[in-house]
Design a protein around this motif. Structure first.
Motif, PDB file in Angstrom:
ATOM      1  N   TYR A  63      12.387  -9.871   0.677  1.00 11.69           N
ATOM      2  CA  TYR A  63      11.665  -8.666   0.297  1.00 11.69           C
ATOM      3  C   TYR A  63      12.033  -8.256  -1.118  1.00 11.69           C
ATOM      4  O   TYR A  63      13.174  -8.418  -1.537  1.00 11.69           O
ATOM      5  CB  TYR A  63      12.011  -7.505   1.240  1.00 11.69           C
ATOM      6  CG  TYR A  63      11.607  -7.752   2.673  1.00 11.69           C
ATOM      7  CD1 TYR A  63      10.368  -7.337   3.144  1.00 11.69           C
ATOM      8  CD2 TYR A  63      12.462  -8.406   3.548  1.00 11.69           C
ATOM      9  CE1 TYR A  63      10.000  -7.563   4.462  1.00 11.69           C
ATOM     10  CE2 TYR A  63      12.089  -8.639   4.864  1.00 11.69           C
ATOM     11  CZ  TYR A  63      10.861  -8.213   5.313  1.00 11.69           C
ATOM     12  OH  TYR A  63      10.493  -8.440   6.606  1.00 11.69           O
ATOM     13  N   THR A  64      11.057  -7.725  -1.832  1.00  9.89           N
ATOM     14  CA  THR A  64      11.314  -7.044  -3.084  1.00  9.89           C
ATOM     15  C   THR A  64      11.016  -5.574  -2.829  1.00  9.89           C
ATOM     16  O   THR A  64       9.903  -5.231  -2.410  1.00  9.89           O
ATOM     17  CB  THR A  64      10.400  -7.561  -4.218  1.00  9.89           C
ATOM     18  OG1 THR A  64      10.595  -8.961  -4.362  1.00  9.89           O
ATOM     19  CG2 THR A  64      10.698  -6.856  -5.525  1.00  9.89           C
ATOM     20  N   ILE A  65      12.010  -4.733  -3.043  1.00  9.51           N
ATOM     21  CA  ILE A  65      11.843  -3.301  -2.827  1.00  9.51           C
ATOM     22  C   ILE A  65      11.985  -2.614  -4.172  1.00  9.51           C
ATOM     23  O   ILE A  65      13.006  -2.736  -4.842  1.00  9.51           O
ATOM     24  CB  ILE A  65      12.864  -2.757  -1.819  1.00  9.51           C
ATOM     25  CG1 ILE A  65      12.707  -3.491  -0.485  1.00  9.51           C
ATOM     26  CG2 ILE A  65      12.686  -1.248  -1.634  1.00  9.51           C
ATOM     27  CD1 ILE A  65      13.704  -3.097   0.576  1.00  9.51           C
ATOM     28  N   SER A  66      10.925  -1.916  -4.584  1.00  8.37           N
ATOM     29  CA  SER A  66      10.909  -1.208  -5.863  1.00  8.37           C
ATOM     30  C   SER A  66      11.286   0.247  -5.634  1.00  8.37           C
ATOM     31  O   SER A  66      10.650   0.936  -4.839  1.00  8.37           O
ATOM     32  CB  SER A  66       9.521  -1.279  -6.507  1.00  8.37           C
ATOM     33  OG  SER A  66       9.128  -2.627  -6.652  1.00  8.37           O
ATOM     34  N   GLU A  79      14.291  -3.071  -9.097  1.00  5.57           N
ATOM     35  CA  GLU A  79      13.752  -4.067  -8.177  1.00  5.57           C
ATOM     36  C   GLU A  79      14.915  -4.685  -7.412  1.00  5.57           C
ATOM     37  O   GLU A  79      15.761  -5.357  -7.991  1.00  5.57           O
ATOM     38  CB  GLU A  79      13.011  -5.168  -8.946  1.00  5.57           C
ATOM     39  CG  GLU A  79      11.826  -4.678  -9.744  1.00  5.57           C
ATOM     40  CD  GLU A  79      10.579  -4.527  -8.906  1.00  5.57           C
ATOM     41  OE1 GLU A  79      10.431  -5.253  -7.912  1.00  5.57           O
ATOM     42  OE2 GLU A  79       9.752  -3.671  -9.256  1.00  5.57           O
ATOM     43  N   VAL A 104       8.795   2.893  -4.103  1.00  7.50           N
ATOM     44  CA  VAL A 104       7.463   2.783  -4.680  1.00  7.50           C
ATOM     45  C   VAL A 104       6.680   1.680  -3.984  1.00  7.50           C
ATOM     46  O   VAL A 104       5.489   1.816  -3.724  1.00  7.50           O
ATOM     47  CB  VAL A 104       7.555   2.494  -6.191  1.00  7.50           C
ATOM     48  CG1 VAL A 104       6.193   2.239  -6.794  1.00  7.50           C
ATOM     49  CG2 VAL A 104       8.256   3.639  -6.909  1.00  7.50           C
ATOM     50  N   GLN A 105       7.375   0.582  -3.650  1.00  3.75           N
ATOM     51  CA  GLN A 105       6.680  -0.557  -3.056  1.00  3.75           C
ATOM     52  C   GLN A 105       7.667  -1.428  -2.295  1.00  3.75           C
ATOM     53  O   GLN A 105       8.812  -1.578  -2.698  1.00  3.75           O
ATOM     54  CB  GLN A 105       6.026  -1.399  -4.155  1.00  3.75           C
ATOM     55  CG  GLN A 105       5.365  -2.669  -3.675  1.00  3.75           C
ATOM     56  CD  GLN A 105       4.668  -3.392  -4.799  1.00  3.75           C
ATOM     57  OE1 GLN A 105       3.740  -2.857  -5.371  1.00  3.75           O
ATOM     58  NE2 GLN A 105       5.119  -4.589  -5.124  1.00  3.75           N
ATOM     59  N   ILE A 106       7.198  -2.008  -1.200  1.00  5.56           N
ATOM     60  CA  ILE A 106       7.948  -3.034  -0.470  1.00  5.56           C
ATOM     61  C   ILE A 106       7.037  -4.240  -0.356  1.00  5.56           C
ATOM     62  O   ILE A 106       5.939  -4.143   0.184  1.00  5.56           O
ATOM     63  CB  ILE A 106       8.372  -2.551   0.930  1.00  5.56           C
ATOM     64  CG1 ILE A 106       9.264  -1.319   0.822  1.00  5.56           C
ATOM     65  CG2 ILE A 106       9.072  -3.684   1.689  1.00  5.56           C
ATOM     66  CD1 ILE A 106       9.615  -0.693   2.156  1.00  5.56           C
ATOM     67  N   GLU A 107       7.496  -5.360  -0.904  1.00  8.89           N
ATOM     68  CA  GLU A 107       6.694  -6.578  -0.890  1.00  8.89           C
ATOM     69  C   GLU A 107       7.424  -7.644  -0.082  1.00  8.89           C
ATOM     70  O   GLU A 107       8.613  -7.878  -0.285  1.00  8.89           O
ATOM     71  CB  GLU A 107       6.463  -7.070  -2.316  1.00  8.89           C
ATOM     72  CG  GLU A 107       5.549  -8.243  -2.417  1.00  8.89           C
ATOM     73  CD  GLU A 107       5.266  -8.631  -3.858  1.00  8.89           C
ATOM     74  OE1 GLU A 107       4.625  -9.664  -4.050  1.00  8.89           O
ATOM     75  OE2 GLU A 107       5.697  -7.918  -4.774  1.00  8.89           O
TER      76      GLU A 107
END
Length: 115
Positions: A63-66, A79, A104-107
């Motif tokens: 996961y990339t968590i912003s 990031e 902001v975002q979880i990818e």
């Protein structure tokens, strides 16, 4: 492999409210603690879920968590790159305030070797 090859198609779900189409009436969106969810009994091929396979799959995800943080020097985006096995640890640190900021975002990144 093209990005479009990685897209998984899910069947239409029955809903009372929410963002699933209700034409096929296969599943019903329910609410728990203010969050909508759908209980999936089988995969899109009609096969029952295998606990070990799902656990192995989840541990291999990345996961990339912003996280957005405001400091005296401005607004910054951090990031974080998290292994699936460490996701709970990351969220524990976030919830207790060790990691500060607004998500902001979880990818999610799926390993390339999955069929």
């Amino acid at each position: 492999m093209k990005d479009s090859d990685k897209i998984k198609h899910f069947p239409t779900r029955k809903i009372k409210t929410g963002f699933f189409n209700n034409k096929n009436k296969l599943a019903e969106i329910k609410n728990f603690q203010g969050f909508e969810y759908v209980k999936l009994k089988k995969d899109v091929n009609g096969i029952n879920f295998n606990q070990k396979s799902l656990e192995d799959f989840s541990l291999n995800l990345k996961y990339t968590i912003s996280i957005m943080r405001n400091t005296n020097n401005g607004t910054f985006l951090y990031e974080y790159f998290i292994n699936g096995a460490e996701l709970n640890k990351f969220f524990e640190l976030y919830i207790n305030g060790t990691i500060e900021g607004a998500i902001v975002q979880i990818e999610k990144h799926t390993p390339d070797n999955l069929a």
